[in-house]
Design a protein around this motif. Structure first.
Motif, PDB file in Angstrom:
ATOM      1  N   LEU A 141      20.263  24.672  20.707  1.00  0.00           N
ATOM      2  CA  LEU A 141      20.105  23.234  20.506  1.00  0.00           C
ATOM      3  C   LEU A 141      18.950  22.975  19.552  1.00  0.00           C
ATOM      4  CD1 LEU A 141      21.202  20.486  21.548  1.00  0.00           C
ATOM      5  CD2 LEU A 141      19.331  20.515  23.187  1.00  0.00           C
ATOM      6  N   LYS A 142      19.199  22.180  18.508  1.00  0.00           N
ATOM      7  CA  LYS A 142      18.167  21.830  17.547  1.00  0.00           C
ATOM      8  C   LYS A 142      17.656  20.420  17.845  1.00  0.00           C
ATOM      9  CE  LYS A 142      19.794  24.609  13.639  1.00  0.00           C
ATOM     10  NZ  LYS A 142      20.130  24.588  12.188  1.00  0.00           N
ATOM     11  N   PRO A 143      16.369  20.147  17.565  1.00  0.00           N
ATOM     12  CA  PRO A 143      15.869  18.790  17.773  1.00  0.00           C
ATOM     13  C   PRO A 143      16.528  17.829  16.794  1.00  0.00           C
ATOM     14  CG  PRO A 143      14.210  20.127  16.684  1.00  0.00           C
ATOM     15  CD  PRO A 143      15.332  21.046  17.064  1.00  0.00           C
ATOM     16  N   ALA A 144      17.125  16.765  17.306  1.00  0.00           N
ATOM     17  CA  ALA A 144      17.854  15.809  16.486  1.00  0.00           C
ATOM     18  C   ALA A 144      17.322  14.407  16.748  1.00  0.00           C
ATOM     19  CB  ALA A 144      19.350  15.869  16.802  1.00  0.00           C
ATOM     20  N   TYR A 145      17.646  13.505  15.835  1.00  0.00           N
ATOM     21  CA  TYR A 145      17.235  12.111  15.984  1.00  0.00           C
ATOM     22  C   TYR A 145      18.091  11.456  17.061  1.00  0.00           C
ATOM     23  CZ  TYR A 145      16.422   7.189  14.905  1.00  0.00           C
ATOM     24  OH  TYR A 145      16.112   5.865  14.994  1.00  0.00           O
ATOM     25  N   ILE A 146      17.464  10.956  18.115  1.00  0.00           N
ATOM     26  CA  ILE A 146      18.161  10.312  19.230  1.00  0.00           C
ATOM     27  C   ILE A 146      17.525   8.946  19.457  1.00  0.00           C
ATOM     28  CG2 ILE A 146      18.913  10.500  21.619  1.00  0.00           C
ATOM     29  CD1 ILE A 146      18.367  13.519  21.428  1.00  0.00           C
ATOM     30  N   HIS A 147      18.243   7.895  19.154  1.00  0.00           N
ATOM     31  CA  HIS A 147      17.740   6.523  19.283  1.00  0.00           C
ATOM     32  C   HIS A 147      18.150   5.890  20.602  1.00  0.00           C
ATOM     33  CE1 HIS A 147      16.198   2.732  17.744  1.00  0.00           C
ATOM     34  NE2 HIS A 147      17.364   2.139  17.933  1.00  0.00           N
ATOM     35  N   SER A 148      19.290   6.334  21.144  1.00  0.00           N
ATOM     36  CA  SER A 148      19.777   5.814  22.413  1.00  0.00           C
ATOM     37  C   SER A 148      20.638   6.875  23.077  1.00  0.00           C
ATOM     38  CB  SER A 148      20.575   4.519  22.204  1.00  0.00           C
ATOM     39  OG  SER A 148      21.704   4.760  21.371  1.00  0.00           O
ATOM     40  N   PHE A 149      20.990   6.663  24.336  1.00  0.00           N
ATOM     41  CA  PHE A 149      21.797   7.632  25.075  1.00  0.00           C
ATOM     42  C   PHE A 149      22.628   6.870  26.105  1.00  0.00           C
ATOM     43  CE2 PHE A 149      17.890   6.962  27.300  1.00  0.00           C
ATOM     44  CZ  PHE A 149      18.146   7.128  28.651  1.00  0.00           C
ATOM     45  N   SER A 150      23.311   7.577  26.987  1.00  0.00           N
ATOM     46  CA  SER A 150      24.221   6.932  27.935  1.00  0.00           C
ATOM     47  C   SER A 150      23.856   7.279  29.367  1.00  0.00           C
ATOM     48  CB  SER A 150      25.669   7.350  27.658  1.00  0.00           C
ATOM     49  OG  SER A 150      26.080   6.954  26.366  1.00  0.00           O
ATOM     50  N   LEU A 151      24.171   6.335  30.253  1.00  0.00           N
ATOM     51  CA  LEU A 151      23.899   6.490  31.679  1.00  0.00           C
ATOM     52  C   LEU A 151      25.104   6.005  32.469  1.00  0.00           C
ATOM     53  CD1 LEU A 151      21.675   7.003  33.960  1.00  0.00           C
ATOM     54  CD2 LEU A 151      21.319   4.528  33.874  1.00  0.00           C
ATOM     55  N   THR A 152      25.457   6.723  33.531  1.00  0.00           N
ATOM     56  CA  THR A 152      26.450   6.258  34.491  1.00  0.00           C
ATOM     57  C   THR A 152      25.826   6.335  35.875  1.00  0.00           C
ATOM     58  OG1 THR A 152      27.470   8.395  35.040  1.00  0.00           O
ATOM     59  CG2 THR A 152      28.220   7.304  33.016  1.00  0.00           C
TER      60      THR A 152
ATOM     61  N   ASP B  13      31.531  19.435  23.128  1.00  0.00           N
ATOM     62  CA  ASP B  13      31.568  19.406  21.667  1.00  0.00           C
ATOM     63  C   ASP B  13      32.346  18.182  21.205  1.00  0.00           C
ATOM     64  OD1 ASP B  13      30.456  21.866  22.006  1.00  0.00           O
ATOM     65  OD2 ASP B  13      31.857  22.939  20.727  1.00  0.00           O
ATOM     66  N   ALA B  14      31.959  17.645  20.053  1.00  0.00           N
ATOM     67  CA  ALA B  14      32.707  16.580  19.395  1.00  0.00           C
ATOM     68  C   ALA B  14      32.581  16.776  17.891  1.00  0.00           C
ATOM     69  CB  ALA B  14      32.191  15.208  19.805  1.00  0.00           C
ATOM     70  N   ASP B  15      33.392  16.055  17.133  1.00  0.00           N
ATOM     71  CA  ASP B  15      33.304  16.129  15.681  1.00  0.00           C
ATOM     72  C   ASP B  15      31.904  15.739  15.220  1.00  0.00           C
ATOM     73  OD1 ASP B  15      35.943  16.779  15.667  1.00  0.00           O
ATOM     74  OD2 ASP B  15      36.656  14.767  15.155  1.00  0.00           O
ATOM     75  N   PRO B  16      31.429  16.313  14.102  1.00  0.00           N
ATOM     76  CA  PRO B  16      30.129  15.893  13.577  1.00  0.00           C
ATOM     77  C   PRO B  16      30.158  14.404  13.229  1.00  0.00           C
ATOM     78  CG  PRO B  16      31.307  17.269  11.993  1.00  0.00           C
ATOM     79  CD  PRO B  16      32.059  17.350  13.268  1.00  0.00           C
ATOM     80  N   CYS B  17      29.182  13.660  13.718  1.00  0.00           N
ATOM     81  CA  CYS B  17      29.106  12.218  13.483  1.00  0.00           C
ATOM     82  C   CYS B  17      27.677  11.784  13.751  1.00  0.00           C
ATOM     83  CB  CYS B  17      30.082  11.454  14.375  1.00  0.00           C
ATOM     84  SG  CYS B  17      29.755  11.659  16.143  1.00  0.00           S
ATOM     85  N   PHE B  18      27.439  10.493  13.607  1.00  0.00           N
ATOM     86  CA  PHE B  18      26.091   9.964  13.833  1.00  0.00           C
ATOM     87  C   PHE B  18      26.194   8.575  14.432  1.00  0.00           C
ATOM     88  CE2 PHE B  18      22.514   7.327  12.367  1.00  0.00           C
ATOM     89  CZ  PHE B  18      21.482   7.996  12.995  1.00  0.00           C
ATOM     90  N   ALA B  19      25.247   8.224  15.288  1.00  0.00           N
ATOM     91  CA  ALA B  19      25.180   6.871  15.845  1.00  0.00           C
ATOM     92  C   ALA B  19      23.727   6.522  16.140  1.00  0.00           C
ATOM     93  CB  ALA B  19      26.017   6.752  17.118  1.00  0.00           C
ATOM     94  N   PHE B  20      23.369   5.300  15.810  1.00  0.00           N
ATOM     95  CA  PHE B  20      22.091   4.759  16.268  1.00  0.00           C
ATOM     96  C   PHE B  20      22.210   4.315  17.725  1.00  0.00           C
ATOM     97  CE2 PHE B  20      21.222   3.830  11.687  1.00  0.00           C
ATOM     98  CZ  PHE B  20      19.978   4.433  11.600  1.00  0.00           C
ATOM     99  N   HIS B  21      23.318   3.603  18.026  1.00  0.00           N
ATOM    100  CA  HIS B  21      23.356   2.844  19.276  1.00  0.00           C
ATOM    101  C   HIS B  21      24.556   3.184  20.146  1.00  0.00           C
ATOM    102  CE1 HIS B  21      20.906   0.211  16.554  1.00  0.00           C
ATOM    103  NE2 HIS B  21      20.113   0.353  17.597  1.00  0.00           N
TER     104      HIS B  21
END
Length: 617
Positions: free
Chosen positions: A281-292, A347-355
């Protein structure tokens, strides 16, 4: 960037020179003023909307030179406060600049200032000096930050009812549950007065508990109202990053009981290595995440910090530190919320999201009598990180008919990643609903259970996330907070304006949109078959919409949308106003003008008349 005093047309007025990239300073209104309302506010809308953003881009130095900030994310922090009373049909407004310490550091040429955008004037030798200063001044800067509530710039998300903890409650004198805190993607937070907006204290999560240590965290925390728990995580940078999840709560006061003791879940350091992909795992930009209700899901988009994040102190900015790697997948790390154990990676396709938007988990019955535990989570997703380049033009609106020569990046701004692409082509966002299937159930991830061995075998299986596209061109998503952590239908956000060039042309001009997620449509939002409802006017650009639910409402979309809008008329006169829409129809209910200026705010929150956050981001 510096404009010498001799080249400043305003030098005789003792004013900063105008920005070469079109960013203007915003005046502060520290004493609350009453605004004239056009239209009306529903009687049930009573409370305070807070917004955070940028306010100063051109800083007049003592020698008469002007320091220019070139990236909108780096504008010095500014907070806005709207006191709305539907009963009396009144709106009061105040605002304040909250980064005077940063302004002082700019004047002192402090080489340890970290920014988002690059400094094109810094030479290689200058960067080497910066590394030295970062190391040599680390201790002294920590002491300065401890005593200066405006030492660093914090202006991303604004959180009422923040759980400060006993130490900070005693130091600041703020009662439990009443702290108003500004956050960002680094472990630096700022508590401000919830009436005057005056900065009170700059702190880190380590002030809440010395167990919470790291450099990065998410600007957007997650909150479970049912359990009154605040959830976030810390990241320690390095070649092998460590993630530390934590839960704070309960903190909101209960008048019928004595104040509860603050509770901190036992933070567990975990290297969330992707065993199933055999990739570290590499350090990546994470602006938000998910919770259940049962899981915490941390995205790892392939938008990485180079050299484990250490390059940030070389470049002194984030933009040159990040790099996009389209050869690596997006990883979703799933953590059992009850035990803190990392139980799966998808795993998922390479993509990016802020939110991220909403998320929930449920157990689905399968044919034959079996069950499958599934996580659903929504993100505003891009096919790559070109949208980060578009952020350079945020807030540079010039007219209804935009002159691209005025909003295009200045020649001396560092080369952007999209420059070699035809017309800086940027695909619009997709509202993706990810499905994580066959998630290990919470009970199977507990320590020392009889099926621990079988769980270990399951853990190492490669898992793949699937997704469906529910809509297009929606960013800064908001939804009815009553539907948090459970299935929902409607999503509000900003979209490209129909009256301006797209983001691909180098302008970020927004309208407001409502999507019905139960009626996905693959065409344009403006098509007749689309379920989208849009508010959009020529020459206007909207900030993130805030959904405030009707206290007596039963429908999911029964509420109002609050946004602030920059606009410019045919005479090129700028203005900034508060906009109030019916959330169901997106029809305008009212507006009130703040002044003849533009102000860029990204996020905001709304608290009711009792001071409790009802729409928090």
């Amino acid at each position: 960037m510096i404009t010498p005093a001799a080249d400043n047309p305003n030098r005789l007025k003792n004013e900063a020179a105008p920005s070469p990239v079109g960013l203007k300073n915003v005046p502060a209104t520290q004493q609350a003023i009453s605004l004239q309302l056009q239209g009306e506010v529903p009687k049930w809308v009573n409370g305070i909307m807070y917004r955070s953003g940028a306010g100063r881009y051109n800083i007049l130095l003592d020698n008469g030179d002007t320091h220019h900030i070139s990236h909108p994310f780096d504008g010095l922090a500014m907070l806005h406060r709207f006191e709305i009373n539907g009963e009396t049909q009144t709106v009061k407004y105040s605002s304040r600049h909250t980064s005077h310490g940063v302004e002082r550091r700019i004047g002192e040429r402090d080489p340890t200032l970290l920014t988002f955008g690059p400094d094109p004037c810094k030479t290689i030798f200058g960067r080497m000096q910066t590394v030295y200063h970062h190391i040599s001044r680390f201790g002294s800067n920590a002491k300065l930050q401890e005593n200066d509530p405006e030492f660093d710039m914090v202006n991303v998300t604004i959180t009422p009812n923040f759980p400060l903890g006993e130490r900070l409650e005693a130091e600041t004198g703020i009662p439990r549950g009443q702290a108003l805190v500004i956050k960002r993607d680094a472990n630096t937070l700022q508590v401000v007065d919830n009436t005057t907006l005056e900065p009170i204290k700059m702190f880190t999560y380590g002030h809440i508990s010395d167990k919470l240590q790291g450099q990065l965290c998410a600007s957007h925390h997650q909150y479970d109202e049912e359990t009154d728990e605040y959830v976030n995580f810390m990241v320690k940078l390095g070649p092998f990053p460590s993630f530390q999840l934590f839960i704070l709560g309960p903190y909101l006061p209960n008048p019928s009981q004595p104040p509860p003791e603050p509770r901190l879940c036992e933070p567990i350091w975990r290297h969330l290595g992707a065993w199933k992909t055999m990739q570290p795992l590499k350090p990546a930009y994470i602006h938000s995440f998910s919770l259940t209700k049962n899981y915490i899901i941390i995205p790892n988009f392939p938008y990485y910090y180079s050299f484990g994040g250490l390059s940030a102190i070389y470049y002194s900015c984030a933009y040159q530190t990040f790099y996009w790697d389209e050869t690596r997948p997006t990883l979703f790390q799933v953590v059992d919320r009850h035990t803190g154990r990392h139980i799966a990676t998808y795993d998922a396709d390479p993509c990016f999201a802020f939110h991220s938007a909403n998320a929930w988990d449920e157990e689905i019955k399968l044919p034959g009598g079996g069950t499958e535990h599934v996580i659903y989570m929504d993100y505003c997703t891009y096919e790559n990180t070109d949208i980060v380049d578009a952020s350079f033009e945020l807030g540079k609106l010039s007219s209804g008919d935009i002159d691209l020569a005025q909003v295009a990046p200045a020649k001396f701004v560092i080369k952007k990643h999209t420059r070699d692409k035809k017309n800086h082509a940027i695909a619009p966002s997709q509202v993706r609903r990810y499905r994580l299937g066959h998630v290990p159930s919470p009970s199977s991830s507990k320590r020392w259970t009889p099926d621990a061995w079988s769980f270990g075998l399951e853990y190492n299986k490669r898992r793949v996330a699937s997704y469906s596209v529910l809509g297009y061109d929606l960013e800064l998503p908001r939804f009815n907070p009553r539907y948090n952590l459970r299935p929902y239908r409607y999503l509000w956000g900003v979209c490209e304006s129909r009256h301006a060039p797209s983001y691909a042309s180098g302008a970020v001009v927004n309208g407001l949109i409502k999507l019905d997620l139960n009626r996905p449509y693959e065409g344009k939002n403006t098509d007749e078959k689309s379920s989208a409802k849009i508010w959009d006017e020529p020459g206007s650009s909207c900030s993130e919409p805030i959904f405030v639910p009707n206290p007596e409402g039963t429908a999911e979309d029964d509420g109002v949308i609050l946004s602030t809008v920059n606009t410019i008329d045919q005479d090129k006169q700028e203005s900034h106003y508060l906009l109030i829409l019916d959330a169901a129809t997106m029809a305008e209910l009212g507006r009130t003008t703040l002044g003849t200026f533009h102000a860029t705010t990204i996020h905001g929150s709304f608290v009711d008349i009792h001071g409790k956050g009802v729409a928090v981001n």
